[in-house]
Motif scaffolding. Sequence first.
Motif, short mmCIF file in Angstrom:
data_model
loop_
_atom_site.label_atom_id
_atom_site.label_comp_id
_atom_site.label_asym_id
_atom_site.label_seq_id
_atom_site.Cartn_x
_atom_site.Cartn_y
_atom_site.Cartn_z
N GLY A 35 1.94 5.48 -2.69
CA GLY A 35 2.59 6.65 -3.26
C GLY A 35 3.74 7.18 -2.43
O GLY A 35 4.20 6.53 -1.48
N PRO A 36 4.24 8.38 -2.77
CA PRO A 36 5.42 8.95 -2.12
C PRO A 36 5.29 9.16 -0.61
O PRO A 36 6.30 9.32 0.08
CB PRO A 36 5.58 10.31 -2.83
N GLN A 37 4.06 9.19 -0.09
CA GLN A 37 3.89 9.40 1.34
C GLN A 37 4.54 8.28 2.17
O GLN A 37 4.79 8.45 3.37
CB GLN A 37 2.41 9.49 1.70
N VAL A 38 4.82 7.15 1.50
CA VAL A 38 5.48 6.04 2.19
C VAL A 38 6.85 6.47 2.72
O VAL A 38 7.27 6.04 3.80
CB VAL A 38 5.63 4.83 1.24
N TRP A 39 7.54 7.35 1.97
CA TRP A 39 8.85 7.81 2.44
C TRP A 39 8.71 8.60 3.73
O TRP A 39 9.52 8.43 4.67
CB TRP A 39 9.51 8.68 1.38
N THR A 40 7.69 9.46 3.81
CA THR A 40 7.47 10.24 5.02
C THR A 40 7.20 9.33 6.22
O THR A 40 7.82 9.48 7.29
CB THR A 40 6.27 11.20 4.83
N GLY A 41 6.28 8.39 6.04
CA GLY A 41 5.95 7.48 7.12
C GLY A 41 7.12 6.60 7.52
O GLY A 41 7.34 6.33 8.71
N SER A 42 7.90 6.16 6.53
CA SER A 42 9.04 5.30 6.81
C SER A 42 10.10 6.03 7.63
O SER A 42 10.69 5.47 8.57
CB SER A 42 9.65 4.78 5.51
N LEU A 43 10.37 7.29 7.28
CA LEU A 43 11.34 8.08 8.04
C LEU A 43 10.89 8.26 9.49
O LEU A 43 11.70 8.20 10.42
CB LEU A 43 11.56 9.44 7.38
N MET A 44 9.59 8.48 9.69
CA MET A 44 9.07 8.62 11.05
C MET A 44 9.22 7.31 11.83
O MET A 44 9.60 7.32 13.01
CB MET A 44 7.59 9.03 11.01
N ALA A 45 8.92 6.19 11.18
CA ALA A 45 9.05 4.90 11.84
C ALA A 45 10.51 4.58 12.17
O ALA A 45 10.81 4.05 13.25
CB ALA A 45 8.46 3.79 10.96
N VAL A 46 11.41 4.90 11.27
CA VAL A 46 12.83 4.70 11.52
C VAL A 46 13.28 5.57 12.69
O VAL A 46 14.05 5.14 13.57
CB VAL A 46 13.67 5.02 10.27
N GLY A 47 12.79 6.81 12.73
CA GLY A 47 13.10 7.70 13.85
C GLY A 47 12.60 7.13 15.16
O GLY A 47 13.28 7.19 16.20
#
Length: 303
Positions: A161-173
């Motif tokens: 679900g949409p939580q993937v965007w949150t986790g992806s932004l953290m990983a990119v950071g």
Amino acid sequence: MNDASVSTHSSSDYRQGIVYALIGTVLFSIKPVLVKLAYAAGGDATAIMSLRAVSSLPLYIAILLWLCRLPDERSKLRQFGWQAALVGVLGYYFASLLDILALEFISAQLERLLIFLFPSFVVAISWIFLKETPIKGTLLSIVLGYIGVALIVAHDLQSFGPQVWTGSLMAVGSALVFAIYLILSKKVIGQIGPKLFTSVGMGSAGVVIMMQHQLNGTDFSAMPNELVLMGIAIGIFCTVLPSYFVAAAMAKLTPSVLSLTSNIGPAITALFAITLLDETFTILHGIGMCLVVYAVVRMSKKN
């Protein structure tokens, strides 16, 4: 010393550097899987980082004290220790915190591929701040890498679900912070050596984590045994050992060669994620992984 002996010594250093880098890469690549298992055992980011620090910090302090028995090492510590401490906190506290937080929202395989894109940030930082213009083909490599990641994100959006965007932004950071750490650490390692740098840098990050632990009032005795064991494993096998191996490799290899050795990272993570976490591995994962690895290889050859 004749040319032959110099060449032999250089070749030996290169081989040692490759071996150190590969060992460090394998151990680091297992970390996201263990972090996911720690979350499953009832942990959160603070608990996992605290357990990691409490199991690794005594070892870093012990090695630092052992190194400082030598006057030359004490002199280096007085002169450059504060730089190693600041760089260490940047790379091993802030980058690690974002990484562990990301794993609460995304799969271990996606996390590793996102972290694996740190060379693209090295290229961007070098271009913007160091005025090093990328060689032709580098930008295309970066685009291919992000296309590969996009394929995995598209798959995981359906599963998580949409939580993937949150986790992806953290990983990119996390990858961005780690890229800055790599650029800054090379100079400091050249000044004080890999062992002293790792002891000071990782030890400083551990102190910051324990300060966070005290502020949050985390109680180790209330944690499940499985979580404690996972935290200790992350601290020793995925933190202490690989940190020294990678620092030793950085002293013997160029950043480009070091990046190349990390190419096996996503495959190692995927293998353990599929085996221990029952994560799926689809054709999209395969294509995405190939694109990311190919992109990193091309970028590494051009830098």
